[in-house]
Write a protein that holds these residues in place. Structure first.
Motif, PDB file in Angstrom:
ATOM      1  N   LEU A 502       0.818  -1.279   0.098  1.00  0.00           N
ATOM      2  CA  LEU A 502      -0.073   0.094  -0.020  1.00  0.00           C
ATOM      3  C   LEU A 502       0.864   1.175   0.037  1.00  0.00           C
ATOM      4  N   ASP A 503       0.767   2.046  -1.007  1.00  0.00           N
ATOM      5  CA  ASP A 503       1.413   3.554  -1.017  1.00  0.00           C
ATOM      6  C   ASP A 503       1.060   4.367  -0.122  1.00  0.00           C
ATOM      7  N   GLY A 504       1.736   4.719   0.626  1.00  0.00           N
ATOM      8  CA  GLY A 504       1.531   5.619   1.955  1.00  0.00           C
ATOM      9  C   GLY A 504       1.180   7.161   1.149  1.00  0.00           C
ATOM     10  N   ARG A 505       1.596   7.453   0.104  1.00  0.00           N
ATOM     11  CA  ARG A 505       1.498   8.903  -0.618  1.00  0.00           C
ATOM     12  C   ARG A 505       0.118   8.935  -1.191  1.00  0.00           C
ATOM     13  N   THR A 506      -0.307   7.755  -1.947  1.00  0.00           N
ATOM     14  CA  THR A 506      -1.348   7.942  -2.547  1.00  0.00           C
ATOM     15  C   THR A 506      -2.579   6.888  -2.026  1.00  0.00           C
ATOM     16  N   GLY A 507      -2.201   6.236  -1.141  1.00  0.00           N
ATOM     17  CA  GLY A 507      -3.354   5.240  -0.785  1.00  0.00           C
ATOM     18  C   GLY A 507      -3.716   4.309  -1.673  1.00  0.00           C
ATOM     19  N   ARG A 508      -2.832   3.856  -2.870  1.00  0.00           N
ATOM     20  CA  ARG A 508      -3.126   3.287  -3.827  1.00  0.00           C
ATOM     21  C   ARG A 508      -2.309   1.619  -3.510  1.00  0.00           C
ATOM     22  N   ARG A 509      -2.874   0.563  -4.011  1.00  0.00           N
ATOM     23  CA  ARG A 509      -2.472  -0.584  -3.830  1.00  0.00           C
ATOM     24  C   ARG A 509      -1.424  -1.043  -4.979  1.00  0.00           C
ATOM     25  N   ARG A 510      -0.284  -1.104  -4.824  1.00  0.00           N
ATOM     26  CA  ARG A 510       0.791  -1.193  -5.866  1.00  0.00           C
ATOM     27  C   ARG A 510       1.175  -2.954  -5.872  1.00  0.00           C
ATOM     28  N   THR A 511       1.188  -3.425  -7.208  1.00  0.00           N
ATOM     29  CA  THR A 511       1.840  -4.749  -7.537  1.00  0.00           C
ATOM     30  C   THR A 511       2.900  -4.720  -8.445  1.00  0.00           C
ATOM     31  N   ALA A 512       3.743  -5.894  -8.323  1.00  0.00           N
ATOM     32  CA  ALA A 512       4.952  -6.104  -9.264  1.00  0.00           C
ATOM     33  C   ALA A 512       5.270  -7.402  -9.168  1.00  0.00           C
ATOM     34  N   ASP A 513       5.677  -7.822 -10.537  1.00  0.00           N
ATOM     35  CA  ASP A 513       6.019  -9.418 -10.825  1.00  0.00           C
ATOM     36  C   ASP A 513       7.349  -9.587 -11.141  1.00  0.00           C
ATOM     37  N   PHE A 514       7.922 -10.834 -10.832  1.00  0.00           N
ATOM     38  CA  PHE A 514       9.172 -11.076 -11.339  1.00  0.00           C
ATOM     39  C   PHE A 514       8.986 -12.760 -11.972  1.00  0.00           C
ATOM     40  N   GLY A 515       9.894 -13.168 -13.107  1.00  0.00           N
ATOM     41  CA  GLY A 515       9.668 -14.078 -13.531  1.00  0.00           C
ATOM     42  C   GLY A 515      10.356 -15.255 -12.836  1.00  0.00           C
ATOM     43  N   ALA A 516      10.886 -16.414 -13.572  1.00  0.00           N
ATOM     44  CA  ALA A 516      11.361 -17.573 -12.953  1.00  0.00           C
ATOM     45  C   ALA A 516      12.704 -17.583 -12.630  1.00  0.00           C
ATOM     46  N   VAL A 517      13.268 -18.404 -11.708  1.00  0.00           N
ATOM     47  CA  VAL A 517      14.834 -18.305 -11.360  1.00  0.00           C
ATOM     48  C   VAL A 517      15.193 -19.903 -11.467  1.00  0.00           C
ATOM     49  N   ASP A 518      16.175 -20.307 -12.096  1.00  0.00           N
ATOM     50  CA  ASP A 518      16.644 -21.526 -12.062  1.00  0.00           C
ATOM     51  C   ASP A 518      18.099 -21.787 -11.741  1.00  0.00           C
ATOM     52  N   MET A 519      18.438 -23.171 -11.980  1.00  0.00           N
ATOM     53  CA  MET A 519      19.913 -23.413 -11.455  1.00  0.00           C
ATOM     54  C   MET A 519      21.156 -22.829 -12.067  1.00  0.00           C
ATOM     55  N   ASN A 520      20.726 -22.060 -13.200  1.00  0.00           N
ATOM     56  CA  ASN A 520      21.655 -21.496 -13.917  1.00  0.00           C
ATOM     57  C   ASN A 520      22.415 -20.283 -13.336  1.00  0.00           C
ATOM     58  N   LEU A 521      21.897 -19.938 -12.129  1.00  0.00           N
ATOM     59  CA  LEU A 521      22.343 -18.671 -11.508  1.00  0.00           C
ATOM     60  C   LEU A 521      22.910 -17.454 -12.259  1.00  0.00           C
ATOM     61  N   ALA A 522      22.042 -16.906 -12.931  1.00  0.00           N
ATOM     62  CA  ALA A 522      22.198 -15.790 -13.674  1.00  0.00           C
ATOM     63  C   ALA A 522      23.173 -14.842 -13.417  1.00  0.00           C
ATOM     64  N   GLU A 523      22.806 -14.478 -11.914  1.00  0.00           N
ATOM     65  CA  GLU A 523      23.732 -13.257 -11.634  1.00  0.00           C
ATOM     66  C   GLU A 523      24.877 -14.024 -10.483  1.00  0.00           C
ATOM     67  N   ASP A 524      25.073 -15.001 -10.620  1.00  0.00           N
ATOM     68  CA  ASP A 524      26.384 -15.416  -9.569  1.00  0.00           C
ATOM     69  C   ASP A 524      27.493 -15.677 -10.686  1.00  0.00           C
ATOM     70  N   GLU A 525      28.495 -14.648 -10.374  1.00  0.00           N
ATOM     71  CA  GLU A 525      29.554 -14.598 -11.329  1.00  0.00           C
ATOM     72  C   GLU A 525      30.528 -15.964 -11.432  1.00  0.00           C
ATOM     73  N   ARG A 526      30.738 -16.508 -10.382  1.00  0.00           N
ATOM     74  CA  ARG A 526      31.433 -17.860 -10.548  1.00  0.00           C
ATOM     75  C   ARG A 526      30.624 -19.011 -10.816  1.00  0.00           C
ATOM     76  N   GLY A 527      29.161 -18.873 -10.615  1.00  0.00           N
ATOM     77  CA  GLY A 527      28.594 -20.174 -10.526  1.00  0.00           C
ATOM     78  C   GLY A 527      27.398 -20.374 -11.702  1.00  0.00           C
ATOM     79  N   LYS A 528      27.483 -19.193 -12.392  1.00  0.00           N
ATOM     80  CA  LYS A 528      26.519 -19.099 -13.397  1.00  0.00           C
ATOM     81  C   LYS A 528      26.596 -20.130 -14.881  1.00  0.00           C
ATOM     82  N   ASN A 529      25.648 -20.402 -15.226  1.00  0.00           N
ATOM     83  CA  ASN A 529      25.655 -21.469 -16.281  1.00  0.00           C
ATOM     84  C   ASN A 529      26.226 -22.717 -15.865  1.00  0.00           C
TER      85      ASN A 529
END
Length: 534
Positions: A502-529
């Motif tokens: 709930l946004d305290g400035r406007t009183g509106r309900r905000r939503t956000a989504d993110f997709g899938a995460v797998d074992m390829n560890l895309a943001e792990d510099e040593r462990g990716k792929n």
């Protein structure tokens, strides 16, 4: 004989009192005897109203005595006006609410030094004294001893909270011999608080918003500003809007809605003084001259998105506090048709609305159509990632990598709420687990909140999250144990993530989504792929 001695004794015992009483009334008795004698000689028998005339003459005599006494008092007690001084007031251009340096120069003439010279200022009500040299003590600025022909100054820096017009300054100059007062008038040419329309308007429909800018055009903060409109005109759909503080050169824009009348009256006040007053006249239009239909999306983050539909060429005045244009106002010219428009903006932390006003240009000026209002919300996003190695390179996961059939591998899932510009409440983040993924129970909550788990999801909740340029994070550990059918595939860890708050400035309900995460560890510099099961 005895009685005479007792009486003498008695008189001796009280003789001091009797003598004192007699002495106290001697003057009174003499005066009343003289007045009685004069009444008999000059008034009695000469008129039917002798007593009236006698009382009237006594009253005139008393008044004359009073006037003589007052003049003697003024001559002997009140200092005589000083001579031989010259005072010059030096001022630059004066603006209300802006610091201004004033200098009063005092020059002495004559043959003798002037001792203990002090200058006392009398400023208009509400003046704020910022600096003074010499200091303004209760008796005024001390200038010391002035030799004949010498000039000394009292310098002050003040802020005057007065309307545009003439403003007066009073002075009192004192020395060891007396005092003298004076007065000077200067022109207050303009206000350091500006309130003006951003576009030149000649006519408007009743549903139009005219953007007005309130700007602190001084080098110091201004506090306690009230912007008012005379009904039925409004400012931000209100008759009165209060601005707690405007930083130096900061500005706010207000949506002024014309009334059913052809004129609006606006004012900006501080400390009970009307620093700015505007009287504007517009022609009120019966129909929309622009004919533009607008659909605005809530503005959160760095982009404005809206749709414009029109059957004729028109212009759009778009105001958003995050626009980099002058006055945060951008003008767009649009052709007939339907179009989706996107504009880049900077995130803002205070304003709650943005406006689009369509208009056409006529020979007499701008003609405004119906305006549209969009809400300004906080940027709100959610991000998820998985790591076997920390950003520092240290191993935080357990088990084989790449994963192997029949063996458990543990990795850490990180959830991050993106930076926000307003307070959030009732924050809920749900990470939907992929089939076969187990939550180990190990977690870290550096920004607070708590975890809870259902059969299909792990939930992170916070009751309150302040506006934060770094966002907020939470971490939890999961375990994957591949089966034979997973060989050669990359296991899925998280199917999806959804966040809401709930946004305290406007009183509106905000939503956000993110997709899938797998074992390829895309943001792990040593462990990716390295996520394919062996």
């Amino acid at each position: 004989m005895e009685s005479q001695r007792q009486k003498a004794k008695s008189n001796r015992g009280t003789g001091l009192a009797e003598h004192a009483t007699t002495a106290a009334f001697t003057t009174s008795r003499a005066m009343t005897s003289h007045l009685r004698k004069r009444y008999r000689e000059r008034y009695l028998g000469r008129s039917r109203h002798a007593r009236v005339f006698f009382a009237f003459d006594l009253a005139l005599l008393g008044l004359a005595v009073l006037l003589v006494g007052a003049n003697l008092y003024l001559f002997t007690v009140i200092p005589a006006p000083l001579e031989g001084y010259r005072l010059d007031l030096a001022t630059p251009a004066i603006r209300s609410a802006a610091p201004v340096a004033l200098e009063a120069r005092v020059s002495a003439s004559g043959d003798e030094p002037r001792r203990d010279v002090r200058l006392e200022w009398a400023f208009p009500p509400g003046t704020e004294i910022l600096q003074a040299e010499p200091p303004l003590a209760p008796g005024g600025a001390y200038l010391g001893t002035l030799a004949p022909g010498e000039t000394r100054s009292s310098r002050v820096v003040v802020r005057l909270f007065q309307p545009v017009g003439d403003v007066g300054f009073g002075f009192r100059l004192r020395d060891a011999d007396g005092e003298i007062t004076g007065h000077a008038t200067r022109r207050l040419a303009e206000s350091g608080l500006r309130f003006e329309p951003l576009i030149p308007v000649a006519s408007a429909v009743r549903g139009a918003f005219i953007p007005y800018r309130l700007r602190n055009d001084t080098a110091l903060p201004l506090e306690g500003i009230t912007v008012t409109a005379v009904r039925p005109s409004t400012v931000n759909d209100l008759v009165e809007v209060r601005v707690a503080r405007l930083e130096p050169y900061e500005e706010r824009v207000f949506a002024v809605r014309p009334s059913a009348m052809t004129a609006i009256s606006l004012a900006a006040e501080m400390r009970g003084v009307r620093l700015v007053a505007r009287e504007e006249s517009y022609a009120l239009l019966a129909s929309d001259p622009a004919g533009v239909r607008l659909e605005l999306e809530p503005a959160g983050g760095r982009e404005l998105v809206f749709r414009a539909i029109t059957d004729r060429a028109a212009s759009l005045a778009v105001w958003h506090p995050g626009l980099s244009d002058e006055g945060h106002l951008r003008v767009l010219d649009i052709a007939p048709g339907e179009r989706d428009l996107r504009l880049d903006v900077n995130p803002v932390t205070r304003e709650t609305a943005w406006y689009v006003t369509p208009y056409v240009v006529r020979s007499d000026g701008y003609a405004l159509g119906f305006s549209a209002v969009g809400s300004i919300t906080t940027p709100f996003g959610i991000h998820a990632s998985a790591r076997y190695f920390a950003a520092s390179g240290d191993q935080i996961g357990i088990g084989p990598l790449p994963p192997r059939v029949g063996e458990a591998t543990r990795v850490w899932i990180g959830l991050r709420i993106e930076p926000t510009t307003s307070e959030l409440t009732d924050v809920r983040v749900a990470a939907r687990l992929a089939p076969g993924i187990r939550v180990t129970g190990r977690s870290a909550l550096p920004d607070g909140g708590s975890f809870s788990q259902t059969d299909e999801a792990l939930r992170w909740t916070l009751s309150f999250l302040p506006a934060d340029e770094d966002g907020a994070q939470a971490f939890f550990e999961v375990e994957v144990t591949p089966v034979a059918s997973d060989r050669g595939r990359v296991p899925l860890l998280i199917e999806s993530v959804r966040a809401e708050a709930l946004d305290g400035r406007t009183g509106r309900r905000r939503t956000a989504d993110f997709g899938a995460v797998d074992m390829n560890l895309a943001e792990d510099e040593r462990g990716k792929n390295l996520g394919k099961v062996e």
